[in-house]
Design a protein around this motif. Sequence first.
Motif, PDB file in Angstrom:
ATOM      1  N   ARG A 183      -2.574   6.531   4.134  1.00 13.26           N
ATOM      2  CA  ARG A 183      -2.633   6.462   5.589  1.00 13.26           C
ATOM      3  C   ARG A 183      -2.652   4.994   5.971  1.00 13.26           C
ATOM      4  NH1 ARG A 183      -6.747   6.862   9.382  1.00 13.26           N
ATOM      5  NH2 ARG A 183      -8.291   6.697   7.730  1.00 13.26           N
ATOM      6  N   ILE A 184      -2.131   4.687   7.152  1.00 17.27           N
ATOM      7  CA  ILE A 184      -2.116   3.295   7.592  1.00 17.27           C
ATOM      8  C   ILE A 184      -2.714   3.211   8.989  1.00 17.27           C
ATOM      9  CG2 ILE A 184       0.270   3.533   8.450  1.00 17.27           C
ATOM     10  CD1 ILE A 184       0.667   0.581   7.531  1.00 17.27           C
ATOM     11  N   GLU A 185      -3.548   2.187   9.227  1.00 18.06           N
ATOM     12  CA  GLU A 185      -4.104   1.959  10.566  1.00 18.06           C
ATOM     13  C   GLU A 185      -3.737   0.543  10.979  1.00 18.06           C
ATOM     14  OE1 GLU A 185      -5.836   3.693  12.799  1.00 18.06           O
ATOM     15  OE2 GLU A 185      -6.517   5.464  11.665  1.00 18.06           O
ATOM     16  N   LEU A 186      -3.188   0.416  12.169  1.00 19.88           N
ATOM     17  CA  LEU A 186      -2.863  -0.909  12.689  1.00 19.88           C
ATOM     18  C   LEU A 186      -3.912  -1.304  13.729  1.00 19.88           C
ATOM     19  CD1 LEU A 186      -0.908  -3.325  13.163  1.00 19.88           C
ATOM     20  CD2 LEU A 186       0.217  -1.896  14.880  1.00 19.88           C
ATOM     21  N   LEU A 187      -4.642  -2.371  13.438  1.00 19.89           N
ATOM     22  CA  LEU A 187      -5.615  -2.906  14.402  1.00 19.89           C
ATOM     23  C   LEU A 187      -5.057  -4.202  14.956  1.00 19.89           C
ATOM     24  CD1 LEU A 187      -8.952  -2.380  12.429  1.00 19.89           C
ATOM     25  CD2 LEU A 187      -7.892  -0.879  14.107  1.00 19.89           C
ATOM     26  N   PRO A 188      -5.560  -4.676  16.075  1.00 19.80           N
ATOM     27  CA  PRO A 188      -5.018  -5.909  16.664  1.00 19.80           C
ATOM     28  C   PRO A 188      -5.015  -7.088  15.683  1.00 19.80           C
ATOM     29  CG  PRO A 188      -6.552  -4.872  18.171  1.00 19.80           C
ATOM     30  CD  PRO A 188      -6.604  -4.084  16.908  1.00 19.80           C
ATOM     31  N   ASP A 189      -6.056  -7.181  14.849  1.00 17.22           N
ATOM     32  CA  ASP A 189      -6.158  -8.365  13.983  1.00 17.22           C
ATOM     33  C   ASP A 189      -5.778  -8.090  12.535  1.00 17.22           C
ATOM     34  OD1 ASP A 189      -8.342  -6.712  13.672  1.00 17.22           O
ATOM     35  OD2 ASP A 189      -9.668  -8.359  13.069  1.00 17.22           O
ATOM     36  N   ARG A 190      -5.605  -6.811  12.147  1.00 15.70           N
ATOM     37  CA  ARG A 190      -5.321  -6.538  10.738  1.00 15.70           C
ATOM     38  C   ARG A 190      -4.720  -5.153  10.529  1.00 15.70           C
ATOM     39  NH1 ARG A 190     -10.776  -5.797  11.737  1.00 15.70           N
ATOM     40  NH2 ARG A 190     -11.768  -4.082  10.628  1.00 15.70           N
ATOM     41  N   ILE A 191      -4.179  -4.970   9.308  1.00 19.21           N
ATOM     42  CA  ILE A 191      -3.629  -3.664   8.923  1.00 19.21           C
ATOM     43  C   ILE A 191      -4.522  -3.080   7.844  1.00 19.21           C
ATOM     44  CG2 ILE A 191      -1.643  -2.473   7.907  1.00 19.21           C
ATOM     45  CD1 ILE A 191       0.057  -4.907   8.862  1.00 19.21           C
ATOM     46  N   LEU A 192      -4.859  -1.799   7.964  1.00 21.17           N
ATOM     47  CA  LEU A 192      -5.667  -1.129   6.941  1.00 21.17           C
ATOM     48  C   LEU A 192      -4.823  -0.075   6.250  1.00 21.17           C
ATOM     49  CD1 LEU A 192      -8.962  -0.495   8.986  1.00 21.17           C
ATOM     50  CD2 LEU A 192      -8.415  -2.442   7.520  1.00 21.17           C
TER      51      LEU A 192
END
Lengths: 313, 280
Positions: free
Chosen positions: A260-269
């Motif tokens: 799974r991938i999560e895109l946050l304003p400051d980073r990618i998880l």
Amino acid sequence: MSKNTERESVIRARSLTKKYKDFVAVDGIDFDVYRGESFGLLGPNGAGKSTTMKMITSVSQRTSGELTILGKEPNDQGPEIRAHLGVVPQKDMLDRELKVWENLVTYGRYFGLPRKWLKTKVEELLEFAQLTDKRNEKADDLSGGMQRRLAIARGLINEPEILLLDEPTTGLDPQARHILWDRLFRLKEQGVTLVLTTHYMDEAEQLCDRIIVMDKGKIMAEGSPAELIRDYSSREVVELRFGTDKNEGVAKQLEGKGDRIELLPDRILLYTDKGEALLTSILDSGLHPVTSLVRRSSLEDVFLRLTGRTLVD
Amino acid sequence: MITHALITQAVAIAEKRAKRPGASVYSGRAMVMIERALYAAKSSNWLIIVSGFVEPVLYLMAFGFGIGQLIGDIEDGSGNPVSYAAFIAPALLATSAMNGALYDATWNVFFKMHFGKVYQVMLSSSLGPMDVALGEISWALIRGATYSVGFMAIVAPLGLVTNAWGLLAIPAATLIAFGFASIGMAITSYMKNFQQMNWVNFFLLPMFLFSGTFFPVSVYPEWIQVIVKALPLCQGVDLVRSLMLGIIDINVLGHIAYFVVMIAVGLTFTTVRLKALFMR
């Protein structure tokens, strides 16, 4: 979910709801707290944690639903219920005009405890809170960590079966937090049921046997920290930073990598069971993150998964 | 270390106390609020406390003995001549009871409510809102009564108490202090900021000057007299003056009834308000 059917439920909530005019602070939640466990209400500000705590303390009346504390009805047995509870409010609310020991004695007197009995109890609690040599200081003059410990000692004056702590370590430095956690562990060992709210994931993982994750007045998930991480996240997480304006573009290229991938304003998880292997394959494919990190999954990730938002904003 | 049996001794005591009928409003422990106040008073500013007592004494000196020299004797309200100092002394006694009571019941309560957060904590123990209200009001009335005893100790040797009824001026002043403490805390509990608190002072000064304190209310036109006589300080001044000058009639009972109602109304509103503010 935990199998707790044989254990004694000390707090029981069914469809518990609290409305302030049009605003629904707590929206029909169900949970049980069992004797001797450490139970956490986890969620961001405004999730309904403090309101739930106030209803348990019976200083706030529920709008609808069921709530019993030690089998008692808070709407008409409030003082009786509070006789069994220790309350450690958010921001301590110490009596700033009084000295440390006077804070403890007066609070005991509010419960109708005899002075003579309190005399020995206060000594015991001062020692427990590591405040014996601060006994004659004004509560106002203590450091933040000491004030919180005094608030906990005060909450214990009536030897409660259940101790309620609202954000116990918010605003404390790391050392003060660890001292506090140690004190709370000891209480748990002595059989006190702990109910605490927090928006710190590490605190919930350290202290709680069981957690409900709350958001916007509702329960999003329930279980032990390990169960929640297993059910709602992966074992490991790869954190990548490519720079604020590049993260989004790179995230598209990374589609399909990991579970799974999560895109946050400051980073990618990126969520995966094998973090190092995934990171190597990403670096091999010619991408060059500014920073990269492989870490174990935490409750922070669980919350992100459940709500699409981070906890502390 | 701390031992936790299933139900401890402390919980058992606390629970037994909490089982009184009506304990969610009044647990019968208003006294512990006074204990708390005594602890807090040890470290409070004594200069402020003393200044509240000195004020009416200064008025007595300046007006009673200063301006009183120019005025000479006046009529006491029932046709007998009385020195000007003896005329205003009872009024100043009532005022000093009022000041003492209001000092705690207004500003101190306001601070505790909005900054100290003391009441929230009390209400999360097994105290009820009426314990808090009655306890705070009682503490305020103790200060009011103390001021009036102090004032009496100055006035009596000066020969301003002319008869035995005058001894009842102390319980009367206590009743007045109770009334003002009660209504003062009730009003304060509705105040949201400093500006609103200042309205209280704005109201108090004219009430002090025009409630028959320095001259009889009979100087006013009829309709103003009706308004002034309805003011609590005017009721208090009349009550103490009747006792100290020995003018005992049915009006004394009327004044007492006035303060009993004032106490009941203030206590009820304070209790309701504390519940609404901190138990919602």
